[in-house]
Design an enzyme around this catalytic site. Structure first.
Site, PDB file in Angstrom:
ATOM      1  N   HIS A  18     -14.585 -22.385  43.440  1.00 30.25           N
ATOM      2  CA  HIS A  18     -15.528 -22.049  44.510  1.00 30.25           C
ATOM      3  C   HIS A  18     -14.965 -20.919  45.379  1.00 30.25           C
ATOM      4  O   HIS A  18     -15.679 -19.982  45.741  1.00 30.25           O
ATOM      5  CB  HIS A  18     -15.787 -23.278  45.398  1.00 30.25           C
ATOM      6  CG  HIS A  18     -16.453 -24.426  44.695  1.00 30.25           C
ATOM      7  ND1 HIS A  18     -15.993 -25.728  44.759  1.00 30.25           N
ATOM      8  CD2 HIS A  18     -17.551 -24.468  43.894  1.00 30.25           C
ATOM      9  CE1 HIS A  18     -16.786 -26.514  44.060  1.00 30.25           C
ATOM     10  NE2 HIS A  18     -17.731 -25.780  43.506  1.00 30.25           N
ATOM     11  N   LYS A  42     -26.970 -38.921  47.080  1.00 35.51           N
ATOM     12  CA  LYS A  42     -25.776 -38.709  46.270  1.00 35.51           C
ATOM     13  C   LYS A  42     -24.548 -39.113  47.090  1.00 35.51           C
ATOM     14  O   LYS A  42     -24.260 -38.506  48.124  1.00 35.51           O
ATOM     15  CB  LYS A  42     -25.705 -37.210  45.908  1.00 35.51           C
ATOM     16  CG  LYS A  42     -25.063 -36.917  44.576  1.00 35.51           C
ATOM     17  CD  LYS A  42     -25.352 -35.458  44.209  1.00 35.51           C
ATOM     18  CE  LYS A  42     -24.291 -34.871  43.344  1.00 35.51           C
ATOM     19  NZ  LYS A  42     -24.501 -33.443  43.089  1.00 35.51           N
ATOM     20  N   ARG A  91     -20.062 -20.884  34.879  1.00 35.80           N
ATOM     21  CA  ARG A  91     -18.863 -21.129  34.074  1.00 35.80           C
ATOM     22  C   ARG A  91     -19.136 -21.060  32.585  1.00 35.80           C
ATOM     23  O   ARG A  91     -18.281 -20.688  31.798  1.00 35.80           O
ATOM     24  CB  ARG A  91     -18.300 -22.525  34.394  1.00 35.80           C
ATOM     25  CG  ARG A  91     -17.552 -22.601  35.686  1.00 35.80           C
ATOM     26  CD  ARG A  91     -17.367 -24.030  36.139  1.00 35.80           C
ATOM     27  NE  ARG A  91     -18.657 -24.625  36.463  1.00 35.80           N
ATOM     28  CZ  ARG A  91     -18.804 -25.816  37.019  1.00 35.80           C
ATOM     29  NH1 ARG A  91     -17.756 -26.551  37.261  1.00 35.80           N
ATOM     30  NH2 ARG A  91     -19.998 -26.274  37.309  1.00 35.80           N
ATOM     31  N   SER A 129     -15.535 -29.848  40.245  1.00 33.60           N
ATOM     32  CA  SER A 129     -15.302 -30.874  41.260  1.00 33.60           C
ATOM     33  C   SER A 129     -15.226 -32.243  40.600  1.00 33.60           C
ATOM     34  O   SER A 129     -14.440 -33.105  41.017  1.00 33.60           O
ATOM     35  CB  SER A 129     -16.418 -30.859  42.303  1.00 33.60           C
ATOM     36  OG  SER A 129     -16.424 -29.643  42.994  1.00 33.60           O
TER      37      SER A 129
END
Ligand code: ADP
Length: 158
Positions: A18, A42, A91, A129
């Site tokens: 990040h 979440k 990514r 993450s």
């Protein structure tokens, strides 16, 4: 025109991947607003106040980076903060499939809002993450994956 980018994410936790997107984004944009999503459905692993503090600490010498929290549609929040771009990292093709759809919906919601993608730096591509949380949960050293001191990262207590 001032180029302001909104960089949304869960950042649970904020990783070197990040940070790399933010640092490279600063070469393209005048200002980057990092938006920590606080989606109430979440459950977070790391405390949001801690994540807020470590991101601010990582960019304390960069006045062009701001940190906000949000729980609303990304396109709306970007508009509300006066951002004309959404910044995201890519990514791999899995990221692409997901981001492709989201960016098209965001542009329908807000036609002036362009999403800009930066391809991840190769050495940071394996970092997510999710993996960092998993490593941390089982006591592995995650200091190589985060751009701040491990001691600052306290796990959410509830
Ligand atoms: P979200 O829950 O919205 O996917 P994340 O916090 O996982 O939020 O990621 C925020 C953004 O950062 C996404 O665009 C994601 O693709 C990007 N990102 C995550 N990890 C990396 C990495 N290692 N390199 C580059 N970009 C990354």
């Amino acid at each position: 025109m001032k180029r302001t980018a909104f960089f949304p994410g869960s950042f649970d936790p904020f990783t070197k991947g990040h940070a790399d997107i933010v640092e490279r984004g600063l070469r393209v944009f005048d200002e980057i607003i990092i938006g920590i999503g606080t989606n109430t459905t979440k459950k977070r692993y790391f405390d949001i106040e801690v994540i807020d503090a470590v991101i601010k600490g990582a960019f304390k010498d960069e006045p062009r980076v701001k940190v906000v929290h949000y729980d609303d549609l990304t396109a709306k929040v970007a508009d509300d903060f006066g951002a004309n771009f959404i910044l995201r990292g890519l990514r791999n093709t899995t990221d692409f499939e997901y981001e492709n759809t989201i960016s098209q919906v965001n542009r329908q919601l807000s036609p002036e809002l362009e999403t800009v993608f930066l391809i991840t730096s190769p050495e940071l591509a394996p970092i997510s993450s999710t993996i960092v949380r998993e490593l941390h949960k089982y006591g592995a050293d995650i200091s190589g994956y985060i751009p701040y001191n491990m001691e600052k990262l306290i796990q959410k207590q509830d």
